[in-house]
Design a protein around this motif. Sequence first.
Motif, PDB file in Angstrom:
ATOM      1  N   VAL A 143       0.826  -1.206   0.000  1.00 14.18           N
ATOM      2  CA  VAL A 143       0.000   0.000   0.000  1.00 14.18           C
ATOM      3  C   VAL A 143       0.860   1.256   0.000  1.00 14.18           C
ATOM      4  O   VAL A 143       0.638   2.178  -0.796  1.00 14.18           O
ATOM      5  N   ASP A 144       1.852   1.297   0.892  1.00 20.02           N
ATOM      6  CA  ASP A 144       2.653   2.515   1.048  1.00 20.02           C
ATOM      7  C   ASP A 144       3.846   2.575   0.097  1.00 20.02           C
ATOM      8  O   ASP A 144       4.225   3.656  -0.353  1.00 20.02           O
ATOM      9  N   ARG A 145       4.449   1.423  -0.209  1.00 18.84           N
ATOM     10  CA  ARG A 145       5.641   1.375  -1.054  1.00 18.84           C
ATOM     11  C   ARG A 145       5.515   0.250  -2.069  1.00 18.84           C
ATOM     12  O   ARG A 145       6.216  -0.767  -1.986  1.00 18.84           O
ATOM     13  N   PRO A 146       4.667   0.382  -3.030  1.00 20.85           N
ATOM     14  CA  PRO A 146       4.509  -0.707  -4.003  1.00 20.85           C
ATOM     15  C   PRO A 146       5.732  -0.927  -4.888  1.00 20.85           C
ATOM     16  O   PRO A 146       5.797  -1.955  -5.581  1.00 20.85           O
ATOM     17  N   HIS A 147       6.678   0.002  -4.885  1.00 29.58           N
ATOM     18  CA  HIS A 147       7.866  -0.166  -5.714  1.00 29.58           C
ATOM     19  C   HIS A 147       8.929  -1.035  -5.062  1.00 29.58           C
ATOM     20  O   HIS A 147       9.933  -1.374  -5.711  1.00 29.58           O
ATOM     21  N   ARG A 148       8.761  -1.421  -3.796  1.00 31.73           N
ATOM     22  CA  ARG A 148       9.739  -2.264  -3.122  1.00 31.73           C
ATOM     23  C   ARG A 148       9.826  -3.623  -3.819  1.00 31.73           C
ATOM     24  O   ARG A 148       8.909  -4.046  -4.529  1.00 31.73           O
ATOM     25  N   PRO A 149      10.944  -4.352  -3.656  1.00 30.84           N
ATOM     26  CA  PRO A 149      11.141  -5.588  -4.432  1.00 30.84           C
ATOM     27  C   PRO A 149      10.058  -6.638  -4.237  1.00 30.84           C
ATOM     28  O   PRO A 149       9.644  -7.285  -5.205  1.00 30.84           O
ATOM     29  N   ILE A 150       9.565  -6.839  -3.014  1.00 29.22           N
ATOM     30  CA  ILE A 150       8.567  -7.884  -2.803  1.00 29.22           C
ATOM     31  C   ILE A 150       7.198  -7.476  -3.334  1.00 29.22           C
ATOM     32  O   ILE A 150       6.567  -8.250  -4.081  1.00 29.22           O
ATOM     33  N   PRO A 151       6.653  -6.293  -3.012  1.00 33.88           N
ATOM     34  CA  PRO A 151       5.338  -5.941  -3.580  1.00 33.88           C
ATOM     35  C   PRO A 151       5.332  -5.838  -5.095  1.00 33.88           C
ATOM     36  O   PRO A 151       4.319  -6.135  -5.732  1.00 33.88           O
ATOM     37  N   SER A 152       6.449  -5.422  -5.681  1.00 37.30           N
ATOM     38  CA  SER A 152       6.493  -5.302  -7.136  1.00 37.30           C
ATOM     39  C   SER A 152       6.658  -6.635  -7.844  1.00 37.30           C
ATOM     40  O   SER A 152       6.615  -6.688  -9.076  1.00 37.30           O
ATOM     41  N   GLY A 153       6.874  -7.711  -7.106  1.00 37.48           N
ATOM     42  CA  GLY A 153       6.999  -9.029  -7.703  1.00 37.48           C
ATOM     43  C   GLY A 153       8.385  -9.382  -8.174  1.00 37.48           C
ATOM     44  O   GLY A 153       8.585 -10.459  -8.740  1.00 37.48           O
ATOM     45  N   ARG A 154       9.379  -8.530  -7.937  1.00 34.90           N
ATOM     46  CA  ARG A 154      10.734  -8.841  -8.399  1.00 34.90           C
ATOM     47  C   ARG A 154      11.416  -9.886  -7.532  1.00 34.90           C
ATOM     48  O   ARG A 154      12.318 -10.595  -7.988  1.00 34.90           O
ATOM     49  N   ILE A 155      11.040  -9.974  -6.251  1.00 36.49           N
ATOM     50  CA  ILE A 155      11.564 -10.978  -5.335  1.00 36.49           C
ATOM     51  C   ILE A 155      10.378 -11.605  -4.624  1.00 36.49           C
ATOM     52  O   ILE A 155       9.488 -10.898  -4.132  1.00 36.49           O
ATOM     53  N   SER A 156      10.354 -12.919  -4.555  1.00 35.39           N
ATOM     54  CA  SER A 156       9.247 -13.603  -3.895  1.00 35.39           C
ATOM     55  C   SER A 156       9.416 -13.541  -2.380  1.00 35.39           C
ATOM     56  O   SER A 156      10.545 -13.473  -1.874  1.00 35.39           O
ATOM     57  N   PRO A 157       8.325 -13.577  -1.633  1.00 32.85           N
ATOM     58  CA  PRO A 157       8.445 -13.570  -0.171  1.00 32.85           C
ATOM     59  C   PRO A 157       9.242 -14.745   0.377  1.00 32.85           C
ATOM     60  O   PRO A 157       9.998 -14.593   1.344  1.00 32.85           O
ATOM     61  N   SER A 158       9.082 -15.915  -0.219  1.00 33.59           N
ATOM     62  CA  SER A 158       9.824 -17.081   0.265  1.00 33.59           C
ATOM     63  C   SER A 158      11.325 -16.903   0.061  1.00 33.59           C
ATOM     64  O   SER A 158      12.122 -17.319   0.908  1.00 33.59           O
ATOM     65  N   ALA A 159      11.736 -16.274  -1.041  1.00 32.51           N
ATOM     66  CA  ALA A 159      13.154 -16.040  -1.277  1.00 32.51           C
ATOM     67  C   ALA A 159      13.725 -15.069  -0.254  1.00 32.51           C
ATOM     68  O   ALA A 159      14.844 -15.251   0.241  1.00 32.51           O
ATOM     69  N   ALA A 160      12.973 -14.034   0.071  1.00 30.64           N
ATOM     70  CA  ALA A 160      13.444 -13.073   1.070  1.00 30.64           C
ATOM     71  C   ALA A 160      13.570 -13.719   2.441  1.00 30.64           C
ATOM     72  O   ALA A 160      14.554 -13.505   3.165  1.00 30.64           O
ATOM     73  N   LEU A 161      12.591 -14.527   2.824  1.00 29.26           N
ATOM     74  CA  LEU A 161      12.653 -15.202   4.117  1.00 29.26           C
ATOM     75  C   LEU A 161      13.797 -16.211   4.162  1.00 29.26           C
ATOM     76  O   LEU A 161      14.494 -16.335   5.185  1.00 29.26           O
ATOM     77  N   GLY A 162      14.002 -16.934   3.067  1.00 27.93           N
ATOM     78  CA  GLY A 162      15.127 -17.869   3.021  1.00 27.93           C
ATOM     79  C   GLY A 162      16.463 -17.171   3.123  1.00 27.93           C
ATOM     80  O   GLY A 162      17.395 -17.660   3.789  1.00 27.93           O
ATOM     81  N   ALA A 163      16.602 -16.002   2.486  1.00 22.99           N
ATOM     82  CA  ALA A 163      17.845 -15.248   2.589  1.00 22.99           C
ATOM     83  C   ALA A 163      18.087 -14.778   4.011  1.00 22.99           C
ATOM     84  O   ALA A 163      19.226 -14.795   4.499  1.00 22.99           O
ATOM     85  N   ALA A 164      17.024 -14.368   4.700  1.00 27.02           N
ATOM     86  CA  ALA A 164      17.174 -13.932   6.091  1.00 27.02           C
ATOM     87  C   ALA A 164      17.662 -15.072   6.976  1.00 27.02           C
ATOM     88  O   ALA A 164      18.553 -14.892   7.815  1.00 27.02           O
TER      89      ALA A 164
END
Length: 469
Positions: free
Chosen positions: A128-149
């Motif tokens: 809603v607030d930052r749709p250009h961020r990598p996860i909302p824009s679809g460039r990085i999947s949520p599972s990939a971000a969580l796995g990287a963390a």
Amino acid sequence: MRRLLLSALGALPAALRAAPAGLNGRAVRGGRPAAAPDDGLSGTGGTAPAPDRHRPSPGRGRGDTVRAWTELFRVSALFSVPGDALAGAAAVGRSPGRGTALAIGASLCLYEAGMALNDWADREEDAVDRPHRPIPSGRISPSAALGAAGALTAAGLALAARAGRPALAVATGLAAMVWAYDLHLKHTKAGPAAMAAARSLDLLLGATATATAMSTATATSYAGTGPGPRAPRPMRLGAVPPTGPDNVARAAGPARSPLAALPAALVLGAHTYGVTAVSRHEAQGGSTAVPLAVIATTTALAAAVLATHQRQRPGEPARPGPAATAPGSSYRPDHPHHPAAPSIPDLGAPPGTYRPHHHTAPALPDLGAPQPGTYRPGHPPHRPTAPALTPLLLTAFTGAYLRTAGPPLLHAALNPSPPLTQRAVGGGIRAMIPLQAALAARAGAPGSGLAVMALVPLARSLARKVSPT
């Protein structure tokens, strides 16, 4: 003939209505649904965007993927991390060594793990607030971000374990604080305090890893199991014993406990508290009191750093008590240039011979500049404990800290809009670098302070390409 023609024309609309229709009301051609238009537009004249169709995500190539991960990790803020370990090493009186390098690596991994976990936890809010961020824009999947963390957290703990169990214990607390902040504490009143505690623990990690690696390497060297000599070898008269192997930190002054780094950790934590408090309004803006309060805190921290330096010169050893110095002895056990008393038996040497229990040393001929590591009792130390440039560097570093953090905060206070508030947060993150340099210089390590300040141009240049917030 005319009647047949009229009857055929009358049956034509009914035949058209009876023709089979395809998906979404499209006509069937050749027994198959007609292909959808490629323009993806609908409405009169094909000028309105189709509301039921998602636009393709912009990042599909390798370069776009790399940029998406750099945005997720906020790599421009990464340069604010190494100074924590360097300031912690200086606070315990050690020069950077193997333990410090391991602490820096662990801090970088845990910091980036927190960045990835932060975007994963805020993915719905960012939509809603930052749709250009990598996860909302679809460039990085949520599972990939969580796995990287998760992977970066494991790597950070593994590096800390290489520095010793005390360092691993501090790193475990730091990792737990990072995950607790991102998953729950961020949106509570305890959020700024949790982030301040994480930054303070990061500095204590550098202090603990440096001190632990130094003590462990020294112990193994003299026990015959390390890379150093297997037993203490007899030294020539006037030689200064080494403080440890070459691949670990050497003493930059009187060695201190890791708890000696607690004041510096609290200073850095107080600054982080203020930056986090401002960042809570960066999406909507609207806060004037918070930036003003953080300006006051920033000024107070700068004054505290300078005042502490004026009360005690950095690197100057404390004066020994009555029990530390024997009566009639010129030997000072806490002096860095007198690490060990010469063990010379008194055999009735003739007058003019140096004896350690006498107040004065004999007049020695001047043989030129002393060799490094050689004690010359008749000459002043060849390397000063506190460089003359330390007060000047400390003042310059503190001024750079105020210059980096102050103006963006003032602008956000005068106009609390989201862009100016985000700029104030970015300035507060970059201001950590000169603050870390000032803390290192205050502890008597101006070289570490200069090394930290060398990261400022890199952070500023990269911040123009990747936002640190």
